[in-house]
Scaffold this active site. Structure first.
Site, PDB file in Angstrom:
ATOM      1  N   TYR A 122      12.396  -1.267   4.565  1.00 16.46           N
ATOM      2  CA  TYR A 122      12.397   0.205   4.249  1.00 16.46           C
ATOM      3  C   TYR A 122      13.783   0.375   3.951  1.00 16.46           C
ATOM      4  CZ  TYR A 122       7.629   0.955   5.080  1.00 16.46           C
ATOM      5  OH  TYR A 122       6.366   0.661   5.372  1.00 16.46           O
ATOM      6  N   ASP A 148       2.491   4.169  14.080  1.00 12.33           N
ATOM      7  CA  ASP A 148       2.814   5.169  13.108  1.00 12.33           C
ATOM      8  C   ASP A 148       1.235   5.783  12.689  1.00 12.33           C
ATOM      9  OD1 ASP A 148       4.086   7.070  11.844  1.00 12.33           O
ATOM     10  OD2 ASP A 148       4.408   5.643   9.960  1.00 12.33           O
ATOM     11  N   GLU A 178       5.324  -4.616   3.253  1.00 10.14           N
ATOM     12  CA  GLU A 178       5.579  -3.201   3.396  1.00 10.14           C
ATOM     13  C   GLU A 178       7.024  -2.893   2.619  1.00 10.14           C
ATOM     14  OE1 GLU A 178       5.181  -0.992   7.139  1.00 10.14           O
ATOM     15  OE2 GLU A 178       3.535  -2.403   7.742  1.00 10.14           O
ATOM     16  N   GLU A 224       4.417  -6.176  12.929  1.00 13.23           N
ATOM     17  CA  GLU A 224       5.761  -5.711  13.523  1.00 13.23           C
ATOM     18  C   GLU A 224       5.601  -5.759  15.138  1.00 13.23           C
ATOM     19  OE1 GLU A 224       7.150  -1.976  12.012  1.00 13.23           O
ATOM     20  OE2 GLU A 224       7.238  -2.649   9.958  1.00 13.23           O
TER      21      GLU A 224
HETATM   22  C1  GCB Z   1       6.070   0.263   9.293  1.00 13.17           C
HETATM   23  C2  GCB Z   1       4.751   0.078   9.959  1.00 13.17           C
HETATM   24  C3  GCB Z   1       3.893   1.116   9.535  1.00 13.17           C
HETATM   25  C4  GCB Z   1       4.349   2.365   9.205  1.00 13.17           C
HETATM   26  C5  GCB Z   1       5.918   2.545   8.336  1.00 13.17           C
HETATM   27  C6  GCB Z   1       6.522   3.733   8.339  1.00 13.17           C
HETATM   28  O1  GCB Z   1       6.903  -0.387   9.469  1.00 13.17           O
HETATM   29  O2  GCB Z   1       4.226  -1.076   9.759  1.00 13.17           O
HETATM   30  O3  GCB Z   1       2.688   1.423  10.281  1.00 13.17           O
HETATM   31  O4  GCB Z   1       3.893   3.521   9.081  1.00 13.17           O
HETATM   32  O5  GCB Z   1       6.478   1.377   8.699  1.00 13.17           O
HETATM   33  O6  GCB Z   1       6.117   4.601   7.170  1.00 13.17           O
HETATM   34  O7  GCB Z   1       7.466   4.041   8.971  1.00 13.17           O
END
Ligand code: GCB
Length: 577
Positions: free
Chosen positions: A429, A132, A465, A376
């Site tokens: 997330y 991403d 994250e 990931e």
């Molecule tokens: C993740 C990735 C990261 C992305 C982020 C997102 O899990 O490791 O590279 O930018 O999520 O914002 O979706």
């Protein structure tokens, strides 16, 4: 066209075809060398490319001198013979760079040909990636010319330990060009006073009452650096030769228990961020003002650490981390390894090579406390077990002094790589990609996430994250997704659980992300990823103030004995440069 270095080429013009260009680009320039370099056969002239993304071939006066795969680590060529062969003191350097990513590059990608003539023009293809961030390309860091004598100090490895109050500095020095040389080493403190001496290509220096290297905010005197001066004298073919090199050395230890991360024997908490090398116009090009601004923002936040998501950063960044006490999880470009083909022997072999180059480049930085071999990956796929076992074993063999991890988003009961890591790094997330809009489920889901991982592995855990998008200036109360209020409220829900679990086995929290950054275009991205707590121009969103309050408070609570850091000084300012 003229192209600045360092910089990505993509955002340099108004040309959309150049912005999304895939294939070979050619950099070329003339360089003039001092006569001393071209006339003295005792001088070795080296061309060093600090970062060329992705595949690079280098010629000097049309003669092939180097070839390198991988966009984030340096490579060099001895060009002495070419520049010393004639009367010319100028020469031409040509660097061809290809940014195509395949299933076996790091990061992986795939070129997909679209061969339906009713929908696409003839020969139409796209570059697919499973990561991403925008695949910026070009000469992202400086290209430098430097010299050494023909017999020279090629490499130094320093590891440190502590015995009571004695600092132990183990060194190993590699000399090239002659078998017959004499080495003297000398360790100086920050006042320039010699504290230990040694001779020979390996040994141990002992420093009584050593000042240890401590992270920012963990100690009243963080980031203490000694200097290791290495002097070599040798008998070359044309007479005596000498070379010397000075390496900053931080004396510190790192270890991991079943629930703690210890620096100098004391529990350390990663109160930090994830970053990207990314900015307007220059893309991934190295830029001192940007780097300095970022470090000032890190210190403003009270952040003590970051992860080099998702590739090794410029060496200058690591040097500043050493100087400021900002702790690093140093990550390889193993991001987006998702298809079975990217776990095969060809990919693994390249990944091992990248770890070798990365450890060789970064091993002496006290700021680096852990290696991350990937982000990931599809670690539930069958070959992932063998792949990560091999990769982690190899990294530990290269550097037995640091823990090794990779960052996962796989379920705790499906992850085939997790058994081999020292620290569980997990991304989630909650209330963003799942249960979006429902902040009320975060606490229960996060608690479950941590308990599952801990009860399975009994290893310390980093929330590596978490975050939410916020378009700066977009306000909505009650909070709705993409508003600054939602980003802040989501972080607050995470913090409630993190506060509890820090008392048990959670050893860190790294926000995603420090700043907004560019990505590929997609229906879920609004000119890039907006999960930054700072904008791409480094202006704070509401969440930055929340984090700032939190990180300073956590530092004050966890390490209260340190003298209070006054972030702002009045009166005149002294600049060092
Ligand atoms: C993740 C990735 C990261 C992305 C982020 C997102 O899990 O490791 O590279 O930018 O999520 O914002 O979706």
């Amino acid at each position: 066209m003229d192209m600045p270095v360092p910089s990505s080429f993509n955002d340099m013009t108004q040309d959309e075809q150049l912005r999304s260009f895939i294939g070979w680009v050619w950099y070329e320039r003339e360089a003039v060398l001092p006569q001393r370099w071209t006339q003295d056969p005792g001088t070795r002239v080296v061309l060093r490319v600090n970062s060329a993304h992705y595949y690079a071939i280098v010629w000097v006066n049309g003669i092939h001198v180097a070839e390198h795969e991988g966009g984030h680590l340096p490579f060099e060529a001895d060009i002495s013979k070419l520049v010393q062969s004639g009367p010319l003191s100028s020469f031409r350097v040509t660097i061809a760079i290809n940014n195509t990513l395949t299933l076996h590059t790091l990061p992986p990608g795939a070129i997909t040909y679209k061969d339906d003539p009713s929908r696409y023009p003839k020969g139409y293809f796209v570059q697919d990636t499973k990561f991403d961030f925008f695949n910026y390309a070009g000469l992202h860091r400086s290209v430098v010319l430097h010299t050494t004598p023909t017999t020279y100090i090629d490499d130094i490895t320093v590891t440190t330990d502590v015995d009571q109050d004695i600092g132990l500095v183990n060194y190993q020095i590699f000399v090239q060009g002659s078998e017959h040389f004499h080495l003297e080493v000398c360790l100086l403190d920050e006042d320039g006073k010699v504290v230990a001496k040694g001779t020979g290509n390996q040994g141990q220096l002992q420093v009584p009452n050593a000042q240890l290297w401590w992270p920012f905010l963990m100690h009243e005197r963080p980031a203490y650096l000694y200097s290791l001066e290495v002097r070599m004298n040798a008998q070359g073919t044309d007479g005596p030769v000498s070379d010397w090199y000075t390496l900053p050395v931080g004396i510190r230890t790192v270890s991991v228990t079943d629930s703690k991360f210890l620096i100098n024997g004391k529990p350390f908490f990663f109160n930090g961020v994830n970053k990207h090398e990314d900015a307007d116009i220059r893309g991934k090009g190295f830029d001192w003002p940007l780097v300095m601004k970022d470090f000032n923002l890190l210190r403003w936040l009270g952040a003590n650490s970051f992860r080099t998501s998702h590739y090794p950063y410029a060496e200058e960044v690591l040097q500043l981390c050493d100087r400021y006490g900002i702790v690093l999880i140093d990550e390889s470009p193993g991001v987006g390894i998702s298809l079975p083909q990217s776990f095969d022997n060809q990919s693994l072999e390249h990944h091992l090579q990248v770890m070798e180059e990365m450890v060789r480049r970064d091993k002496n930085h006290p700021a680096v406390v852990m290696w991350s071999v990937a982000n990931e990956p599809a670690s539930a796929l069958k070959p992932a077990g063998y792949y990560f076992k091999t990769l982690i074993d190899y990294t530990k063999a290269l550097d037995p002094t640091r823990p090794v991890t990779f960052v996962t988003h796989t379920r705790y009961d499906a992850d085939l790589g997790a058994p081999y890591v020292d620290v569980i790094c997990v991304n989630s997330y909650l209330s963003w990609y799942n249960d979006f809009g429902h902040l009320e489920v975060i606490q229960i889901q996060l608690e479950t996430q941590f308990e599952n991982w801990y009860n399975t592995y009994h290893k310390p855990i980093i929330q590596s994250e978490y975050g939410a998008e916020a378009i700066t200036g977009l306000h909505q109360d009650p909070p709705l997704m993409f508003s600054e209020e939602y980003q802040k409220a989501l972080l607050e829900q995470y913090h409630l659980v993190l506060d509890q679990k820090r008392k048990e086995y959670v050893i860190g929290e790294l926000i995603w992300n420090f700043a907004d950054f560019m990505t590929n275009q997609s229906p879920t991205r609004v000119i890039g990823n907006k999960k930054g707590i700072f904008t791409r121009q480094r202006q704070p969103k509401s969440s930055a103030f929340l984090l700032r309050e939190r990180y300073w408070r956590l530092a004050n609570e966890t390490w209260p004995h340190r003298s209070r850091e006054t972030p702002w000084h009045l009166g005149s300012r002294r600049f060092t440069f």
